[in-house]
Write an enzyme that holds these catalytic residues in place. Structure first.
Site, mmCIF file in Angstrom:
data_model
loop_
_atom_site.group_PDB
_atom_site.id
_atom_site.type_symbol
_atom_site.label_atom_id
_atom_site.label_comp_id
_atom_site.label_asym_id
_atom_site.label_seq_id
_atom_site.Cartn_x
_atom_site.Cartn_y
_atom_site.Cartn_z
ATOM 1 N N HIS A 55 0.833 -1.205 0.000
ATOM 2 C CA HIS A 55 0.000 0.000 0.000
ATOM 3 C C HIS A 55 0.863 1.249 0.000
ATOM 4 O O HIS A 55 2.088 1.156 0.079
ATOM 5 C CB HIS A 55 -1.013 -0.014 1.155
ATOM 6 C CG HIS A 55 -0.431 0.056 2.537
ATOM 7 N ND1 HIS A 55 0.367 -0.927 3.071
ATOM 8 C CD2 HIS A 55 -0.540 1.001 3.511
ATOM 9 C CE1 HIS A 55 0.714 -0.611 4.303
ATOM 10 N NE2 HIS A 55 0.188 0.572 4.595
ATOM 11 N N HIS A 139 -7.540 -0.646 5.656
ATOM 12 C CA HIS A 139 -6.494 0.228 6.218
ATOM 13 C C HIS A 139 -6.266 1.395 5.248
ATOM 14 O O HIS A 139 -6.279 2.551 5.651
ATOM 15 C CB HIS A 139 -5.224 -0.588 6.411
ATOM 16 C CG HIS A 139 -4.029 0.203 6.846
ATOM 17 N ND1 HIS A 139 -3.926 0.775 8.092
ATOM 18 C CD2 HIS A 139 -2.883 0.515 6.200
ATOM 19 C CE1 HIS A 139 -2.757 1.401 8.189
ATOM 20 N NE2 HIS A 139 -2.107 1.268 7.053
ATOM 21 N N ASP A 158 -0.356 -3.788 6.303
ATOM 22 C CA ASP A 158 -1.020 -3.324 7.523
ATOM 23 C C ASP A 158 -2.498 -3.732 7.549
ATOM 24 O O ASP A 158 -3.326 -3.060 8.171
ATOM 25 C CB ASP A 158 -0.916 -1.797 7.647
ATOM 26 C CG ASP A 158 0.514 -1.340 7.877
ATOM 27 O OD1 ASP A 158 1.377 -2.197 8.114
ATOM 28 O OD2 ASP A 158 0.757 -0.125 7.806
ATOM 29 N N HIS A 196 4.317 -4.619 10.846
ATOM 30 C CA HIS A 196 4.822 -3.979 12.070
ATOM 31 C C HIS A 196 4.929 -4.964 13.227
ATOM 32 O O HIS A 196 4.199 -5.955 13.274
ATOM 33 C CB HIS A 196 3.877 -2.851 12.520
ATOM 34 C CG HIS A 196 3.849 -1.670 11.608
ATOM 35 N ND1 HIS A 196 4.706 -0.602 11.743
ATOM 36 C CD2 HIS A 196 3.067 -1.390 10.534
ATOM 37 C CE1 HIS A 196 4.443 0.306 10.798
ATOM 38 N NE2 HIS A 196 3.448 -0.152 10.050
HETATM 39 ZN ZN LIG Z 1 -0.020 1.627 6.533
#
Ligand SMILES: [Zn+2]
Length: 280
Positions: A55, A139, A158, A196
């Site tokens: 993204h 997201h 994400d 993450h």
């Molecule tokens: Zn992001």
């Protein structure tokens, strides 16, 4: 099979280097910044051949330009976000496949024992790793995920995190729930390579919603132990996510009972769990 190296970047991002020695292919997924990727490639003597983006957020594409300048690798990313990813070479979307591992004729000809005739400008696929691409908006509106079935590897940016999911910046709860459903449908032994290291805080939130879930409690103990030693918790296994991640269970009557929404629409239950996490 891809051999996958996890490269920490920025404060809590994970960048992935996926290397297929047989194909001479080396892809990077979501390079947040170039420096740690360059250092990892140089340490191993690898030449980058592909850049995959899930993204448009800068902490997923920030290293693109420098890596392209150095290696000339193509950038592959979401068709729906093409306007927001500078230098995107190949646009992909839901239902597409993308094969990492095509090499130029000049490179193929240097591999001993190949019995093929190649000429100027030809390409020839030497081994290959093919990803299935999913549109997973929520997201961001143009988010995609790459699933490399043979390597049991899901690169989901994400969208799905270990025991959590991304913040809903651009999409709707209906979209996000549908996106998570596509990922949940993949095999249990799929390894989830997310964007993450948020797992420990995700686990604390998940336990606040679902305190008696044995699978979640066991995962949480393991995660606390790993983090106490400064070790990463990624990748997680999708089979465990299916039973322990509250965001994948919005259609599960047990989860619906826990949030006081038994019998309600899964997207509404998902929205409620997401809302609680935002203020946790
Ligand atoms: Zn992001």
């Amino acid at each position: 099979m891809f051999e996958i190296e996890i490269v920490p970047a920025l404060s809590d991002n994970y960048v992935y280097i996926a290397h297929d020695a047989a194909a001479g292919a080396t892809a990077v997924v979501d390079p947040a910044e170039a420096a740690p990727v360059l250092a990892a490639l140089e340490r191993r003597g690898l030449r980058l051949t592909h850049i995959l983006n899930t993204h448009h957020h800068l902490d997923h594409i920030g290293g693109n330009a420098e890596l392209v300048e150095r290696y000339g690798a193509p950038v592959i990313g979401p068709r729906a976000d093409a306007a927001r990813i500078p230098g995107l070479d190949v646009e992909v979307g839901d239902g597409d496949t993308y094969t990492v591992g095509s090499q130029t004729a000049a490179d193929a000809a240097r591999i001993p024992g190949l019995d093929v005739e190649v000429g100027d400008g030809d390409t020839y696929t030497v081994g290959s790793q093919t990803a299935r691409v999913f549109d997973v908006p929520g997201h961001t509106s143009g988010h995609i995920a790459f699933w490399f079935e043979e390597s049991r590897a899901l690169f989901c940016g994400d969208t799905l995190f270990a025991l959590g999911c991304g913040r809903m910046f651009e999409g709707t709860a209906e979209q996000f729930w549908s996106s998570l459903g596509k990922l949940r449908a993949l095999p249990d032994d799929t390894r989830v390579f997310c964007g993450h290291e948020y797992t420990q805080s995700n686990a604390r939130f998940a336990l606040s919603v679902d305190p008696d879930n044995e699978a979640l409690k066991a995962a949480s103990r393991r995660i606390d132990d790993l983090r106490s030693r400064g070790e990463r918790t990624v990748p997680s296994e999708l089979g465990e996510e299916k039973v322990a991640n509250p965001f994948l269970r919005a259609d599960d009557p047990a989860m619906q009972r826990l949030v006081g929404m038994e019998g309600e629409a899964p997207e509404a239950v998902f929205a409620e769990i997401r809302r609680r996490k935002d203020t946790f």
